[in-house]
Write a protein that holds these residues in place. Structure first.
Motif, short mmCIF file in Angstrom:
data_model
loop_
_atom_site.label_atom_id
_atom_site.label_comp_id
_atom_site.label_asym_id
_atom_site.label_seq_id
_atom_site.Cartn_x
_atom_site.Cartn_y
_atom_site.Cartn_z
N ASP A 4 0.29 4.23 0.61
CA ASP A 4 -0.01 5.19 1.67
C ASP A 4 0.34 4.66 3.07
O ASP A 4 0.30 5.41 4.04
N GLU A 5 0.66 3.40 3.15
CA GLU A 5 0.95 2.76 4.44
C GLU A 5 2.34 3.17 4.94
O GLU A 5 3.30 3.20 4.17
N PRO A 6 2.49 3.48 6.21
CA PRO A 6 3.82 3.78 6.74
C PRO A 6 4.76 2.58 6.55
O PRO A 6 4.36 1.44 6.79
N LEU A 7 5.97 2.86 6.09
CA LEU A 7 6.91 1.78 5.79
C LEU A 7 7.27 0.95 7.01
O LEU A 7 7.55 -0.24 6.88
N ASP B 261 0.85 -1.19 0.00
CA ASP B 261 0.00 0.00 0.00
C ASP B 261 0.89 1.24 0.00
O ASP B 261 1.69 1.43 0.93
N ARG C 129 7.42 8.93 5.51
CA ARG C 129 7.13 7.59 6.02
C ARG C 129 6.43 6.62 5.05
O ARG C 129 6.39 5.43 5.33
N SER C 130 5.89 7.11 3.96
CA SER C 130 5.19 6.21 3.03
C SER C 130 5.78 6.35 1.63
O SER C 130 6.54 7.28 1.35
N ASN D 89 5.33 -0.22 9.06
CA ASN D 89 4.34 -1.29 9.16
C ASN D 89 4.74 -2.51 8.32
O ASN D 89 4.20 -3.59 8.51
#
Length: 117
Positions: free
Chosen positions: A44-47, A42, A80-81, A49
């Protein structure tokens, strides 16, 4: 002076294409590094994660350096994303981002007209 809508539409489309190409490149690099299919990551997901730690950040930064100058591994922690990293490159290295787009094909040359015999 106002810019006619007809002139600004291609510019806006080109900007979207550059943004999409930049996100796709960063996403592909991250997915390769994580050994995951790109469509499962994803943007948009913070890396963090995905378990991106300092070692993976260095590997990602090293691969991004093939397209962008001066990529610090801290970029992945500051942005972060995947989208945030792409936006960073669009803002700081727009020429490198534009270079991700394929070169426009040259206009076809008209065929030589052969007079009937």
């Amino acid at each position: 002076a106002a810019v006619p809508v007809a002139a600004s539409a291609p510019v806006a489309a080109a900007a979207r294409d550059v943004r999409a190409a930049t996100i796709a490149l960063v996403g592909a690099v991250v997915a390769r590094t994580l050994e995951q299919p790109a469509d499962e990551v994803d943007v948009d997901e913070p890396l963090e994660n995905y378990g991106v730690d300092s070692i993976l950040a260095i590997r990602i930064a090293n691969e991004l350096r093939e397209r962008f100058a001066e990529v610090s591994s801290t970029v992945l922690f500051e942005h972060r994303s995947i989208v945030a990293i792409a936006e960073h490159f669009l803002a700081t290295q727009p020429d490198a981002a534009r270079a991700l787009l394929p070169s426009p094909a040259p206009a076809p040359r008209p065929a030589a007209y052969a007079a009937p015999a």
